[in-house]
Design an enzyme around this catalytic site. Structure first.
Site: not given
Ligand code: DGJ
Length: 720
Positions: A478, A545
């Site tokens: 991430d 997201d």
């Molecule tokens: C952002 C990501 O897009 C989510 O899927 C998740 O992993 C969160 N970060 C976790 O902090």
């Protein structure tokens, strides 16, 4: 040999069965662009370069007085590497600052070589091709004083209508040479009647399509966020205004890079178009040590619409870019803990999640954020990659997973550091921004200065300790904020943006070499770093997201112009605009996974999911992961979103259709693509058998009342 040089005319021809790219040497040794388009066995260089004025100007130097009327006027010629600071004002791809402050930059031909295969870029990601797949033409050029060398390489692929372009700048003397701009790609076109199509957006709204006609002046977009960004994507198209998915001429441009980039299309007073694409020059100033390798650029051509460009990029990504050896193999059905638990969990809860995820068919359980340091809130512990045993007993969790025949995955955010972390307390210099400036926080966190080898080594060692100690099959990588204040403890600020990206590539490259069995999925607050650079290391990337299925239709549709569905992380989640069947069917046109509190599902929701799981197992790998994707109706232009994928043998296809607003009864036929016209197909649930030709020319009858967000998934199988 698909690259031919005619020494008499100074013309190079790169070609495959369908495309030709011609360039030539001007009398002065500048590289002139001649043609990029459908295959042409012969061109008339004279007519292409004599643009009808009875006056013309030569380029440089006192002896050029003798060479007037050569028909070469750099301001209106099509160029391959236009000089900076001369009379061509359309923007140059490379700008050098010399020790005397001069920025006049021009590169002249010295030599060339043609060889089979394709160069590798060392620390930068790039496409790969074997000797039978591609041929390359490498030019060695230098500036007039012989201070800087520019190595410019073009690769033509045998079976893909794409040219890869690479550039390396090398210092030939000891002087202080600063590179102020190093764009890899320049394409000059002799026309300007094009639409520019690019993919812009925001967090949870990535890669929304924007199409508008080019007009006089420069239309540009960029990322200066330190990552390729949610806001823009390093991919664009130029298409004839009338071009559709299946008709018309169009060009595609992509950069294999994950940091700042610039794209510009400039319409000149002569109505030519100059396209530039490369490393972003925002706050960029590179002291040229030995050499600067610029990111690879790709340019593709189609005379049969935009769809063909997408297919070219999809195939290139799957076959020549992604390094993961098992990229074409079926992937385990993934369950991710994030939307269900956020940061609040313990061992017992995770075990329960694993059991419940198994009940809805999960084969890979991914423990997302929250398992390390003291990470109970998101303002801490990034940089402390040690398991928080008090919170979660990782060994027990992994053993439980494996006992249930599930693989196990773990989340990391390697390029970030929290103020509240042991790493920051010990090494404050590892955080970007320096302590003298006020640093902007984003999600309470700072950016790790991965331009510092010591910081990268430290994260590498910590990640290895976890990957060595536990049986981990998958890593979610991430990156939850963009880069701001670029002060570094050791890296000159003009080099920070690019060196951060180099540090990231170095880290992921070392980890992948050491753990070749581990599958890496990219992510950046959703889809903030969805690019060809990360795809080289990560066969799939979390697309957004946003898991609302209708928003997802737009996001996945926009993403599909450059990137194949097999790379689009897509999960069935709780988000409630539609029922689970529609949500799952949309996720099916990505990588397909599940992400919710599995214990919160009703029996009927579970049944809906399990039904789509069956389709996933039966068809996804052949039809979607390795098949050919077609866009049928654009949600950006119509009230519908429709697309389909066809297996390589054209015997099976999946077709998805959804409407957005309610529509009364009306005639509505969905013409399909990619089927074999002479075969007969049965549509699951339909009594009739249809010929491919019928479905291609008449289509599936959707004449009916449609409530808002109605969707259909059609499964087509050839009748033997
Ligand atoms: C952002 C990501 O897009 C989510 O899927 C998740 O992993 C969160 N970060 C976790 O902090």
């Amino acid at each position: 040999m698909p690259i031919v040089y005619d020494g008499a005319t100074g013309v190079f021809h790169l070609f495959n069965r369908r495309i030709s790219y011609y360039l030539g040497l001007s009398e002065h040794g500048l590289l002139q662009h001649l043609y990029f388009g459908s295959r042409l066995n012969k061109i008339d260089r004279r007519s292409m370069t004599d643009l009808g004025w009875d006056w013309s100007e030569t380029y440089l130097g006192p002896d050029d007085v003798e060479r007037r009327r050569t028909g070469f006027y750099s301001d209106r010629s099509l160029m391959e590497l236009a000089p900076h600071g001369a009379n061509d004002k359309r923007g140059a791809p490379v700008i050098i600052r010399y020790p005397d402050g001069s920025r006049l930059t021009a590169f002249f031909y010295r030599s060339h070589r043609i060889y089979t295969g394709k160069p590798d870029l060392g620390m930068l990601p790039c496409t790969r091709a074997g000797d039978s797949e591609a041929t390359s033409l490498e030019f060695t050029l230098t500036d007039q004083a012989g201070t800087v060398e520019c190595r410019l390489t073009y690769t033509v692929f045998e079976n893909l209508d794409v040219i890869a372009r690479n550039m390396t700048l090398r210092r030939l003397t000891d002087s202080d040479i600063r590179v102020l701009r190093a764009y890899t790609l320049e394409l000059d076109l002799p026309e300007s009647t094009y639409d520019l199509i690019h993919f812009c957006g925001d967090w949870a709204q990535e890669r929304f399509l924007d199409r508008a006609p080019l007009h006089d002046g420069t239309q540009s977009f960029c990322s200066n966020y330190g990552r390729s960004s949610h806001e823009e994507n390093p991919f664009a198209l130029l298409a004839e205004p009338s071009a559709t998915e299946t008709t018309g001429q169009a060009y595609a441009f992509g950069l294999v890079y994950s940091g700042n980039f610039d794209f510009a299309a400039s319409v000149s007073k002569w109505k030519t178009t100059r396209v530039l694409l490369g490393l972003g020059d925002f706050d960029f100033e590179w002291s040229l040590g030995e050499e600067l390798v610029a990111p690879e650029a790709l340019l593709a051509y189609s005379n049969e619409g935009i769809e063909h460009l997408s297919h070219t990029f999809h195939d290139l990504i799957r076959n020549n870019l992604i390094r993961y050896p098992a990229v074409a193999k079926p992937r385990p059905l993934l369950f991710n803990s994030w939307e269900g638990t956020l940061l609040t969990f313990d061992t017992e809860k995770i075990i329960r999640y694993i059991d419940e995820a198994a009940r809805i068919g999960a084969e890979l359980f991914v423990l997302d954020d929250g398992w390390f340091g003291r990470r109970d809130t998101d303002d801490r512990s990034l940089g402390d990659w040690t398991v928080n045993e008090g919170k979660v007993d990782l060994k027990t969790v992994i053993d439980h997973c494996h006992r249930r025949n599930m693989k196990f995955g773990l989340w990391f955010e390697p390029e970030m550091i929290s103020y509240d972390s042991d790493l920051y307390r010990t090494h404050p210099e590892y955080a970007l921004g320096g302590r003298k400036v006020e640093r902007s926080l984003s999600r309470h966190q700072l950016v790790l200065d991965s331009s510092l080898p010591a910081a990268v080594d430290c994260i590498f060692a910590q990640m290895c300790a976890v990957l060595d100690a536990y049986e981990i099959d998958y890593v979610k990588w991430d990156h939850n904020r963009s880069v701001a204040e670029i002060a570094s403890a050791a890296t000159p600020s003009g080099e920070v943006y690019h060196r951060l990206v180099l540090g990231t590539y170095d880290l992921i490259d070392r980890l992948e070499s050491r753990y070749p069995h581990v599958f890496f999925e990219g992510c950046a607050s959703g889809g903030g770093r969805y690019d060809l650079g990360m795809l080289c290391y990560c066969p799939q990337i979390w697309t957004s997201d946003e898991t609302d299925p209708i928003q997802r239709l737009f996001i996945q549709y926009g993403t599909s112009f450059a990137y194949p569905p097999s790379t689009m992380g897509a999960h069935v989640s709780k988000s409630a605009v539609t029922g689970y069947t529609t949500k799952a069917e949309i996720a099916l046109f990505g990588t397909y996974g599940l992400e919710m509190d599995p214990g919160g599902l009703t029996d009927s929701e579970r049944t809906e999911i399990m039904k789509v799981n069956e389709i996933y197992h039966r068809y996804h790998c052949d039809v979607i992961q390795n098949g050919t994707f077609y866009r049928l109706r654009s949600p950006f232009e119509t009230n519908y979103a429709a697309f389909m994928s066809v297996a390589q043998d054209r015997k099976t296809a999946l077709v998805f259709f959804a409407n957005i607003l309610k529509e009364n009864n009306r005639f509505r036929f969905l013409k399909l693509r990619g089927l074999d016209p002479v075969r007969e197909y049965r549509i699951a649930g339909d009594q009739s058998v249809y010929t491919g030709a019928y479905l291609l020319n008449v289509g599936i009858n959707l004449t009916r009342w449609l409530d808002e967000f109605t969707s259909f998934l059609f499964i087509l199988e050839a009748v033997e």
